[in-house]
Design a protein around this motif. Structure first.
Motif, mmCIF file in Angstrom:
data_model
loop_
_atom_site.group_PDB
_atom_site.id
_atom_site.type_symbol
_atom_site.label_atom_id
_atom_site.label_comp_id
_atom_site.label_asym_id
_atom_site.label_seq_id
_atom_site.Cartn_x
_atom_site.Cartn_y
_atom_site.Cartn_z
ATOM 1 N N ALA A 175 6.993 -10.720 -5.754
ATOM 2 C CA ALA A 175 5.772 -11.522 -5.906
ATOM 3 C C ALA A 175 5.183 -11.878 -4.542
ATOM 4 O O ALA A 175 3.960 -11.912 -4.376
ATOM 5 C CB ALA A 175 6.055 -12.778 -6.720
ATOM 6 N N ASP A 176 6.044 -12.133 -3.554
ATOM 7 C CA ASP A 176 5.554 -12.403 -2.195
ATOM 8 C C ASP A 176 4.784 -11.196 -1.656
ATOM 9 O O ASP A 176 3.681 -11.337 -1.132
ATOM 10 C CB ASP A 176 6.730 -12.691 -1.239
ATOM 11 C CG ASP A 176 7.237 -14.125 -1.357
ATOM 12 O OD1 ASP A 176 6.579 -14.947 -2.019
ATOM 13 O OD2 ASP A 176 8.304 -14.407 -0.779
ATOM 14 N N ALA A 177 5.399 -10.018 -1.781
ATOM 15 C CA ALA A 177 4.809 -8.805 -1.210
ATOM 16 C C ALA A 177 3.514 -8.422 -1.932
ATOM 17 O O ALA A 177 2.487 -8.153 -1.303
ATOM 18 C CB ALA A 177 5.816 -7.656 -1.278
ATOM 19 N N VAL A 178 3.578 -8.428 -3.259
ATOM 20 C CA VAL A 178 2.411 -8.031 -4.053
ATOM 21 C C VAL A 178 1.297 -9.072 -3.897
ATOM 22 O O VAL A 178 0.123 -8.731 -3.719
ATOM 23 C CB VAL A 178 2.811 -7.850 -5.538
ATOM 24 C CG1 VAL A 178 1.593 -7.620 -6.418
ATOM 25 C CG2 VAL A 178 3.793 -6.682 -5.679
ATOM 26 N N GLY A 179 1.676 -10.344 -3.933
ATOM 27 C CA GLY A 179 0.692 -11.429 -3.807
ATOM 28 C C GLY A 179 -0.013 -11.419 -2.470
ATOM 29 O O GLY A 179 -1.206 -11.708 -2.377
ATOM 30 N N LEU A 180 0.737 -11.059 -1.411
ATOM 31 C CA LEU A 180 0.150 -10.992 -0.064
ATOM 32 C C LEU A 180 -0.984 -9.965 -0.023
ATOM 33 O O LEU A 180 -2.059 -10.223 0.530
ATOM 34 C CB LEU A 180 1.231 -10.626 0.960
ATOM 35 C CG LEU A 180 0.785 -10.600 2.424
ATOM 36 C CD1 LEU A 180 0.607 -12.020 2.957
ATOM 37 C CD2 LEU A 180 1.770 -9.835 3.302
ATOM 38 N N MET A 181 -0.751 -8.801 -0.640
ATOM 39 C CA MET A 181 -1.783 -7.766 -0.645
ATOM 40 C C MET A 181 -2.966 -8.180 -1.523
ATOM 41 O O MET A 181 -4.116 -7.901 -1.196
ATOM 42 C CB MET A 181 -1.199 -6.423 -1.121
ATOM 43 C CG MET A 181 -0.095 -5.867 -0.239
ATOM 44 S SD MET A 181 -0.482 -5.873 1.534
ATOM 45 C CE MET A 181 -1.662 -4.535 1.594
ATOM 46 N N PRO B 5 0.625 -6.569 9.219
ATOM 47 C CA PRO B 5 -0.357 -5.603 9.719
ATOM 48 C C PRO B 5 -1.112 -4.880 8.599
ATOM 49 O O PRO B 5 -2.338 -4.741 8.658
ATOM 50 C CB PRO B 5 0.505 -4.622 10.528
ATOM 51 C CG PRO B 5 1.705 -5.418 10.932
ATOM 52 C CD PRO B 5 1.951 -6.373 9.803
ATOM 53 N N GLN B 6 -0.366 -4.463 7.589
ATOM 54 C CA GLN B 6 -0.996 -3.766 6.461
ATOM 55 C C GLN B 6 -1.947 -4.711 5.699
ATOM 56 O O GLN B 6 -3.047 -4.331 5.319
ATOM 57 C CB GLN B 6 0.098 -3.266 5.517
ATOM 58 C CG GLN B 6 -0.376 -2.191 4.567
ATOM 59 C CD GLN B 6 0.621 -1.963 3.428
ATOM 60 O OE1 GLN B 6 1.788 -2.353 3.514
ATOM 61 N NE2 GLN B 6 0.163 -1.341 2.353
ATOM 62 N N ALA B 7 -1.501 -5.948 5.531
ATOM 63 C CA ALA B 7 -2.336 -6.923 4.833
ATOM 64 C C ALA B 7 -3.601 -7.233 5.623
ATOM 65 O O ALA B 7 -4.683 -7.393 5.055
ATOM 66 C CB ALA B 7 -1.540 -8.207 4.581
ATOM 67 N N MET B 8 -3.471 -7.267 6.948
ATOM 68 C CA MET B 8 -4.635 -7.562 7.790
ATOM 69 C C MET B 8 -5.700 -6.465 7.676
ATOM 70 O O MET B 8 -6.899 -6.746 7.709
ATOM 71 C CB MET B 8 -4.223 -7.744 9.264
ATOM 72 C CG MET B 8 -3.564 -9.083 9.566
ATOM 73 S SD MET B 8 -4.533 -10.538 9.063
ATOM 74 C CE MET B 8 -5.834 -10.543 10.308
ATOM 75 N N GLU B 9 -5.229 -5.212 7.556
ATOM 76 C CA GLU B 9 -6.187 -4.109 7.368
ATOM 77 C C GLU B 9 -7.009 -4.317 6.104
ATOM 78 O O GLU B 9 -8.229 -4.162 6.091
ATOM 79 C CB GLU B 9 -5.444 -2.773 7.255
ATOM 80 C CG GLU B 9 -5.137 -2.147 8.580
ATOM 81 C CD GLU B 9 -4.344 -0.856 8.402
ATOM 82 O OE1 GLU B 9 -4.586 -0.128 7.404
ATOM 83 O OE2 GLU B 9 -3.476 -0.590 9.263
ATOM 84 N N GLU B 10 -6.319 -4.689 5.030
ATOM 85 C CA GLU B 10 -7.009 -4.942 3.755
ATOM 86 C C GLU B 10 -7.962 -6.126 3.894
ATOM 87 O O GLU B 10 -9.074 -6.117 3.374
ATOM 88 C CB GLU B 10 -5.989 -5.238 2.646
ATOM 89 C CG GLU B 10 -5.114 -4.068 2.259
ATOM 90 C CD GLU B 10 -5.880 -2.976 1.514
ATOM 91 O OE1 GLU B 10 -7.070 -3.144 1.217
ATOM 92 O OE2 GLU B 10 -5.253 -1.929 1.239
ATOM 93 N N TYR B 11 -7.482 -7.143 4.602
ATOM 94 C CA TYR B 11 -8.278 -8.358 4.776
ATOM 95 C C TYR B 11 -9.571 -8.050 5.540
ATOM 96 O O TYR B 11 -10.653 -8.503 5.154
ATOM 97 C CB TYR B 11 -7.435 -9.408 5.505
ATOM 98 C CG TYR B 11 -8.189 -10.644 5.926
ATOM 99 C CD1 TYR B 11 -8.890 -11.411 4.998
ATOM 100 C CD2 TYR B 11 -8.185 -11.068 7.259
ATOM 101 C CE1 TYR B 11 -9.574 -12.560 5.389
ATOM 102 C CE2 TYR B 11 -8.854 -12.208 7.656
ATOM 103 C CZ TYR B 11 -9.553 -12.952 6.722
ATOM 104 O OH TYR B 11 -10.219 -14.072 7.111
#
Ligand SMILES: [Zn+2]
Length: 272
Positions: free
Chosen positions: A201-207, A257-263
């Motif tokens: 849930a942490d990983a999926v929720g972050l994205m 880093p991956q989340a920041m790209e999406e953001y």
């Protein structure tokens, strides 16, 4: 009467073979005896029961219209980029000092106003609130509750029901405060998520939050804040039962880093 139905289901289910379904998030085959329609039904019953029980304890429900509207917009933004955008998502605001939020299956999200209380609360801004909502929505889309009910059948079902809550509260002197009572209630109604479910849930929720245009750094901030507070009794289920909040922050940092790209992509969308 609805619990009578649950008992009937309980009697029938052990006769059914465990069925393999495709996890909507991972695409992998998992054991889940329930259909997505069951998730929706169970979630609605759990939330309706929570509302009745909390109201009896004097808790106002959805009183702050502006905050409810804000939460609905947030849930809409996050769920629209999730793996299950078409579930009938609903958010319910409970006016009480519990520092927590929870998800019942099928799209039901509950938020306690204590979560963003100026002093006791854990969440300090909208991005942080979105981190919590993203995490709860991830429990819904990963179908953690019904997966867990599939594993823990049938004990959890036997314990279903608000009457059990009332009994436990009286007999075992759990009525020390609403927070404690509610936790007992929640524990009886919904299975506890495993550590693996929490990590997922942490990983999926972050994205999700990042794709919805909320700064994913906020997720790391709240776990670091939770870790720095240590064993504060007011930090209930979500924030204290986890062994190492600091480790969760660390795990989230790796995914940043991956989340920041999406953001960054989402930010362009939302600024237009
Ligand atoms: Zn969780």
């Amino acid at each position: 009467m609805k619990w009578a139905r649950a008992f009937l289901l309980l009697l029938c289910l052990p006769l059914l073979p465990a069925c393999s379904t495709v996890d909507p998030v991972t695409g992998k085959s998992v054991n889940n005896m329930y259909l997505i329609q069951d998730d929706i039904q169970i979630g609605r019953e759990v939330m309706a029961d929570a509302v009745v029980t909390m109201r009896k304890d004097g808790v106002a429900i959805n009183r702050d219209a502006a905050q409810v509207a804000k939460l609905r917009t947030m849930v809409q933004r996050i769920t629209s980029v999730s793996h299950l955008p078409d579930l009938p998502y609903e958010v319910t605001l409970f006016e009480t000092n519990i520092v927590n939020a929870f998800a019942a299956p099928g799209g039901q999200v509950g938020v306690f106003t204590g979560l963003y209380h100026p002093e006791m609360g854990l969440v300090k801004d909208d991005d942080e609130l979105a981190a919590v909502i993203g995490h709860e929505i991830a429990h819904v889309t990963c179908r953690h509750t019904t997966e867990s009910l599939t594993k823990q059948m049938p004990l959890q079902w036997v314990m279903l029901g608000a009457s059990i809550y009332a009994e436990a509260k009286g007999k075992e002197n759990l009525a020390l405060g609403l927070g404690v009572g509610f936790l007992a209630y929640q524990g009886l109604l919904l299975p506890k998520f495993s550590r693996a479910d929490e990590a997922e849930a942490d990983a999926v929720g972050l994205m999700y939050m990042a794709k919805a245009g909320y700064d994913p750094n906020a997720a790391i901030r709240i776990w670091e804040r939770a870790a720095s507070r240590g064993n504060d009794s007011r930090l209930t289920a979500m924030f204290s039962s986890h062994p190492t909040d600091a480790n969760r922050a660390k795990a989230l940092k790796k995914m940043l880093p991956q989340a920041m790209e999406e953001y960054e992509r989402a930010r362009l969308r939302y600024s237009n």
